[in-house]
Design a protein around this motif. Structure first.
Motif, PDB file in Angstrom:
ATOM      1  N   GLY A 245      37.369   0.387  51.798  1.00  0.00           N
ATOM      2  CA  GLY A 245      36.463   0.774  50.726  1.00  0.00           C
ATOM      3  C   GLY A 245      36.437   2.267  50.456  1.00  0.00           C
ATOM      4  N   GLU A 246      37.464   2.975  50.876  1.00  0.00           N
ATOM      5  CA  GLU A 246      37.519   4.419  50.665  1.00  0.00           C
ATOM      6  C   GLU A 246      38.032   4.735  49.260  1.00  0.00           C
ATOM      7  OE1 GLU A 246      39.630   6.388  53.800  1.00  0.00           O
ATOM      8  OE2 GLU A 246      38.741   5.118  55.353  1.00  0.00           O
ATOM      9  N   THR A 247      37.749   5.934  48.810  1.00  0.00           N
ATOM     10  CA  THR A 247      38.169   6.363  47.474  1.00  0.00           C
ATOM     11  C   THR A 247      39.560   6.981  47.551  1.00  0.00           C
ATOM     12  OG1 THR A 247      35.894   6.768  46.797  1.00  0.00           O
ATOM     13  CG2 THR A 247      37.624   7.862  45.524  1.00  0.00           C
ATOM     14  N   LEU A 248      40.485   6.440  46.771  1.00  0.00           N
ATOM     15  CA  LEU A 248      41.867   6.921  46.801  1.00  0.00           C
ATOM     16  C   LEU A 248      42.012   8.222  46.019  1.00  0.00           C
ATOM     17  CD1 LEU A 248      43.930   3.636  46.265  1.00  0.00           C
ATOM     18  CD2 LEU A 248      43.081   4.638  48.399  1.00  0.00           C
TER      19      LEU A 248
ATOM     20  N   GLU B  44      47.564   8.809  45.705  1.00  0.00           N
ATOM     21  CA  GLU B  44      47.586   7.432  46.198  1.00  0.00           C
ATOM     22  C   GLU B  44      47.542   6.431  45.048  1.00  0.00           C
ATOM     23  OE1 GLU B  44      45.462   7.666  50.570  1.00  0.00           O
ATOM     24  OE2 GLU B  44      44.230   8.014  48.795  1.00  0.00           O
ATOM     25  N   LEU B  45      46.729   6.699  44.036  1.00  0.00           N
ATOM     26  CA  LEU B  45      46.669   5.816  42.868  1.00  0.00           C
ATOM     27  C   LEU B  45      48.018   5.812  42.141  1.00  0.00           C
ATOM     28  CD1 LEU B  45      43.119   6.796  41.596  1.00  0.00           C
ATOM     29  CD2 LEU B  45      43.784   4.562  42.516  1.00  0.00           C
ATOM     30  N   PHE B  46      48.641   6.985  42.069  1.00  0.00           N
ATOM     31  CA  PHE B  46      49.971   7.085  41.463  1.00  0.00           C
ATOM     32  C   PHE B  46      50.975   6.227  42.234  1.00  0.00           C
ATOM     33  CE2 PHE B  46      54.065   9.317  42.057  1.00  0.00           C
ATOM     34  CZ  PHE B  46      54.615   9.107  40.800  1.00  0.00           C
ATOM     35  N   GLU B  47      50.947   6.314  43.560  1.00  0.00           N
ATOM     36  CA  GLU B  47      51.904   5.554  44.372  1.00  0.00           C
ATOM     37  C   GLU B  47      51.673   4.049  44.245  1.00  0.00           C
ATOM     38  OE1 GLU B  47      52.902   8.811  47.895  1.00  0.00           O
ATOM     39  OE2 GLU B  47      51.324   7.314  48.220  1.00  0.00           O
ATOM     40  N   ILE B  48      50.413   3.634  44.147  1.00  0.00           N
ATOM     41  CA  ILE B  48      50.120   2.214  43.945  1.00  0.00           C
ATOM     42  C   ILE B  48      50.663   1.755  42.591  1.00  0.00           C
ATOM     43  CG2 ILE B  48      48.277   0.529  43.562  1.00  0.00           C
ATOM     44  CD1 ILE B  48      48.503   1.093  46.439  1.00  0.00           C
ATOM     45  N   LYS B  49      50.482   2.586  41.572  1.00  0.00           N
ATOM     46  CA  LYS B  49      50.981   2.235  40.240  1.00  0.00           C
ATOM     47  C   LYS B  49      52.505   2.094  40.254  1.00  0.00           C
ATOM     48  CE  LYS B  49      51.270   3.827  35.435  1.00  0.00           C
ATOM     49  NZ  LYS B  49      50.913   4.897  34.479  1.00  0.00           N
ATOM     50  N   ILE B  50      53.185   3.051  40.883  1.00  0.00           N
ATOM     51  CA  ILE B  50      54.638   2.992  40.965  1.00  0.00           C
ATOM     52  C   ILE B  50      55.080   1.744  41.716  1.00  0.00           C
ATOM     53  CG2 ILE B  50      56.701   4.111  41.914  1.00  0.00           C
ATOM     54  CD1 ILE B  50      55.577   5.446  39.423  1.00  0.00           C
ATOM     55  N   MET B  51      54.402   1.448  42.817  1.00  0.00           N
ATOM     56  CA  MET B  51      54.733   0.257  43.598  1.00  0.00           C
ATOM     57  C   MET B  51      54.588  -1.006  42.742  1.00  0.00           C
ATOM     58  SD  MET B  51      55.649  -1.193  46.453  1.00  0.00           S
ATOM     59  CE  MET B  51      55.246  -0.524  48.061  1.00  0.00           C
TER      60      MET B  51
ATOM     61  N   ILE C 105      43.960  10.192  35.127  1.00  0.00           N
ATOM     62  CA  ILE C 105      42.635   9.598  34.906  1.00  0.00           C
ATOM     63  C   ILE C 105      42.395   9.606  33.392  1.00  0.00           C
ATOM     64  CG2 ILE C 105      40.163   9.753  35.385  1.00  0.00           C
ATOM     65  CD1 ILE C 105      41.699   9.148  37.854  1.00  0.00           C
ATOM     66  N   TYR C 106      42.727   8.487  32.783  1.00  0.00           N
ATOM     67  CA  TYR C 106      42.672   8.398  31.320  1.00  0.00           C
ATOM     68  C   TYR C 106      41.236   8.459  30.798  1.00  0.00           C
ATOM     69  CZ  TYR C 106      47.450   6.712  32.029  1.00  0.00           C
ATOM     70  OH  TYR C 106      48.768   6.608  32.402  1.00  0.00           O
ATOM     71  N   ASN C 107      41.107   9.008  29.575  1.00  0.00           N
ATOM     72  CA  ASN C 107      39.791   9.049  28.920  1.00  0.00           C
ATOM     73  C   ASN C 107      39.224   7.654  28.713  1.00  0.00           C
ATOM     74  OD1 ASN C 107      39.838  11.824  28.800  1.00  0.00           O
ATOM     75  ND2 ASN C 107      40.635  11.903  26.716  1.00  0.00           N
TER      76      ASN C 107
ATOM     77  N   THR D  29      36.740   6.068  42.516  1.00  0.00           N
ATOM     78  CA  THR D  29      36.022   5.133  43.381  1.00  0.00           C
ATOM     79  C   THR D  29      36.012   3.739  42.768  1.00  0.00           C
ATOM     80  OG1 THR D  29      34.615   6.909  44.213  1.00  0.00           O
ATOM     81  CG2 THR D  29      33.819   4.658  44.517  1.00  0.00           C
ATOM     82  N   GLU D  30      35.745   3.671  41.454  1.00  0.00           N
ATOM     83  CA  GLU D  30      35.740   2.381  40.749  1.00  0.00           C
ATOM     84  C   GLU D  30      37.130   1.744  40.761  1.00  0.00           C
ATOM     85  OE1 GLU D  30      34.269   3.211  36.877  1.00  0.00           O
ATOM     86  OE2 GLU D  30      32.216   3.634  37.535  1.00  0.00           O
ATOM     87  N   LEU D  31      38.161   2.564  40.549  1.00  0.00           N
ATOM     88  CA  LEU D  31      39.537   2.047  40.560  1.00  0.00           C
ATOM     89  C   LEU D  31      39.907   1.527  41.945  1.00  0.00           C
ATOM     90  CD1 LEU D  31      41.399   4.764  38.434  1.00  0.00           C
ATOM     91  CD2 LEU D  31      40.733   2.464  37.725  1.00  0.00           C
ATOM     92  N   SER D  32      39.513   2.255  42.972  1.00  0.00           N
ATOM     93  CA  SER D  32      39.799   1.827  44.350  1.00  0.00           C
ATOM     94  C   SER D  32      39.128   0.492  44.645  1.00  0.00           C
ATOM     95  CB  SER D  32      39.324   2.889  45.345  1.00  0.00           C
ATOM     96  OG  SER D  32      39.951   4.133  45.100  1.00  0.00           O
ATOM     97  N   LEU D  33      37.903   0.331  44.158  1.00  0.00           N
ATOM     98  CA  LEU D  33      37.176  -0.924  44.346  1.00  0.00           C
ATOM     99  C   LEU D  33      37.854  -2.053  43.575  1.00  0.00           C
ATOM    100  CD1 LEU D  33      34.685  -2.242  45.619  1.00  0.00           C
ATOM    101  CD2 LEU D  33      33.408  -1.678  43.540  1.00  0.00           C
ATOM    102  N   ALA D  34      38.303  -1.745  42.346  1.00  0.00           N
ATOM    103  CA  ALA D  34      39.000  -2.754  41.548  1.00  0.00           C
ATOM    104  C   ALA D  34      40.310  -3.174  42.213  1.00  0.00           C
ATOM    105  CB  ALA D  34      39.278  -2.210  40.145  1.00  0.00           C
TER     106      ALA D  34
END
Length: 537
Positions: free
Chosen positions: A89-92, A96-103, A150-152, A255-260
């Motif tokens: 439940g940690e905030t990426l 890390e979010l970039f690497e998840i997207k690439i994966m 982090i898109y608008n 935080t919301e993205l990490s939870l999603a």
């Protein structure tokens, strides 16, 4: 334990696994964590070989697609720690979010390639699950670009903050442009990095700069003084406040993205593991084709039959030396099989070849021979000398007997035992007695055993089979008197195994070899007399 680390190395399995080339960190984990299929896993191993043969066929039918797949694999990164942070439940971070997207995007590419190969239609396992939900979370504007921002679209608040920042920056830019024009009227130019450089010799310009309130002193060098445009304090303060608010809002969004992403974690982890299994499977298929391996016929009956078997490490070395490797035929149907022959005759290589092929099959790897029937066992044990025992203060013989004693206590298991030159480290008389007693014991056990030996009189035991290395028995040395050298000796040596009667004497090529290698004829003659004319001399 199926194999100890030492026995793994003694069988040269490391050589095999080093040549099974995986591309992904997950494939490497799969390879390093590969467990052997044991006696009770026959059906599972048959399924594994089914998959291997299907992928080998894919290498023929869809070679381009599999090469494309391996190319995609090269971009896969190990994200285990990121997955753990999502689970906790940690905030990426942005990275890390970039690497998840690439994966996720790479997983989507892999799915597309697998569809083109007909992976699932061919009955192959581990096709990837859809990751569209992950991509939607991390690419809400559907750009398809391999980057992350982090898109608008994630937040109206963030959109408002960023718009306000742009307005304030625009005001600042307008003010700076006015100042630039005023400076240019004084022949002063603002560089791209914001510096205004004035030569110390230009006294009038320095006097102007000192009095001009819209620029400020920055630093100086031996010949120049550097100024910069003074930023509007009020706008700068507003911008600093807005940047803090932007970072706070971005943190909430991360935080919301990490939870999603936590809701998709099971899919991501499973897909990553499947990529590892797929990578390892394809690597074994490529290995099998490269080394001309074949699928063995499996059983649990204790029988081993190998046609034209090759010890790949030895064969590879000989190929590098531009020498030929002699493939070996052998069939093991009795509880104990003895391999006899003169020193340098290839007994040890033959024994290790049998062990290596049997071990490869247990690890789900096709085997290097024309055909093979291989029984599955609960463990494999090999004794080829023990330098570690010497380090512990034990003799070679003591170390060997200690290990053999340990393995004999595993009487409730079906084991495959290989012993090189049994009792070689003690005196011949006692060595013979111990060897015969051990062979008699093993012939009535649940184990299947292969032993190399130079002792006579060990083959006339019930349930004991006997193979001899052909060696130099068919070589005519009479026309080679002037020929000397180890290289020629290896060329003349016939390493093939031939099954012989239990009572056949072990060949004694040592005198031939000694003479061939140049030992004095007087010594050779005395040796023949002592031997009593054996060896046909």
């Amino acid at each position: 334990m199926f194999l100890s680390e030492k026995q793994y190395n003694d069988l040269d399995l490391e050589f095999i696994f080093e040549r099974i080339k995986v591309e992904t960190p997950y494939g490497e984990l799969e390879k390093r964590g590969a467990l052997p299929f044991k006696r009770g896993d026959l059906d599972l191993l048959e399924h594994e070989f089914d998959d291997l043969e299907k992928v080998i066929q894919l290498l023929e039918d869809k070679r381009y697609e599999l090469l494309e797949l391996k190319s995609i694999f090269k971009n896969i990164k190990q994200l285990g720690s990121t997955y753990e942070r999502i689970e906790a439940g940690e905030t990426l971070s942005i990275t890390e979010l970039f690497e998840i997207k690439i994966m996720a995007m790479l997983m989507k590419q892999i799915r597309a390639v697998l569809d083109r190969t007909g992976w699932e239609k061919r009955g192959l396992r581990d096709a990837l699950e859809s990751v569209d939900e992950v991509i939607q979370i991390l690419d809400p504007e559907k750009t398809g670009i391999q980057s992350f921002y982090i898109y608008n679209k994630y937040s109206e608040t963030l959109k408002t903050i960023r718009k306000t920042i742009e307005i304030q920056k625009s005001k600042l830019q307008e003010q700076n442009e006015v100042v630039k024009q005023e400076l240019e009227s004084k022949t002063l130019r603002v560089k791209n990095n914001g510096d205004i450089q004035i030569q110390k010799s230009a006294s009038e310009l320095l006097k102007f700069a000192t009095s001009y309130e819209k620029i400020e002193y920055q630093s100086e060098m031996p010949t120049t003084v550097i100024y910069r445009i003074k930023q509007d304090a009020e706008i700068t303060e507003i911008l600093e406040s807005l940047v803090v608010r932007e970072e706070e809002e971005e943190y909430l969004i991360r935080t919301e993205l990490s939870l999603a992403l936590k809701a998709t974690l099971e899919c991501l982890v499973e897909n990553s593991n499947r990529i590892g299994r797929m990578d390892y499977l394809i690597a074994r298929a490529i290995f099998s084709k490269a080394f001309d391996c074949t699928r063995p016929k499996l059983s649990t009956e204790g029988k081993i039959a190998i046609k034209a078997g090759r010890h790949l490490k030895v064969a590879n070395r000989l190929t590098l030396e531009k020498k030929n490797y002699t493939a070996i035929d052998v069939e093991i149907t009795e509880k104990v099989t003895l391999i006899t022959g003169a020193n340098m005759g290839g007994k040890t290589v033959s024994m290790k070849m049998i062990g290596l092929i049997v071990a490869m099959a247990h690890y789900g790897i096709l085997v290097p021979c024309k055909s093979a029937e291989i029984s599955l066992f609960d463990f494999i044990f090999i004794s080829v000398g023990d330098s570690q025992s010497i380090d512990m203060g034990l003799s070679t013989f003591g170390g060997e007997i200690h290990k053999i004693g340990e393995v004999l206590r595993r009487q409730d298991q079906y084991g495959f035992i290989l012993i090189d030159e049994l009792a070689r480290g003690t005196n011949p008389l006692e060595g013979y007695a111990i060897s015969r007693a051990l062979i008699e014991h093993l012939s009535g056990s649940r184990f299947v055993t292969v032993i190399t030996t130079h002792y006579d009189g060990l083959t006339n035991i019930e349930h004991v089979d006997h193979y001899q290395v052909r060696g130099l028995s068919e070589v005519d040395f009479s026309h080679l008197e002037g020929e000397k050298g180890m290289m020629l000796l290896h060329e003349l040596m016939d390493y093939r195994l031939v099954r012989v009667s239990q009572l056949k004497e072990i060949p004694k090529d040592a005198i031939r070899i000694s003479k061939f290698m140049g030992l004095d004829d007087t010594i050779i003659s005395k040796a023949k007399v002592i031997l009593g004319g054996s060896n046909g001399e």
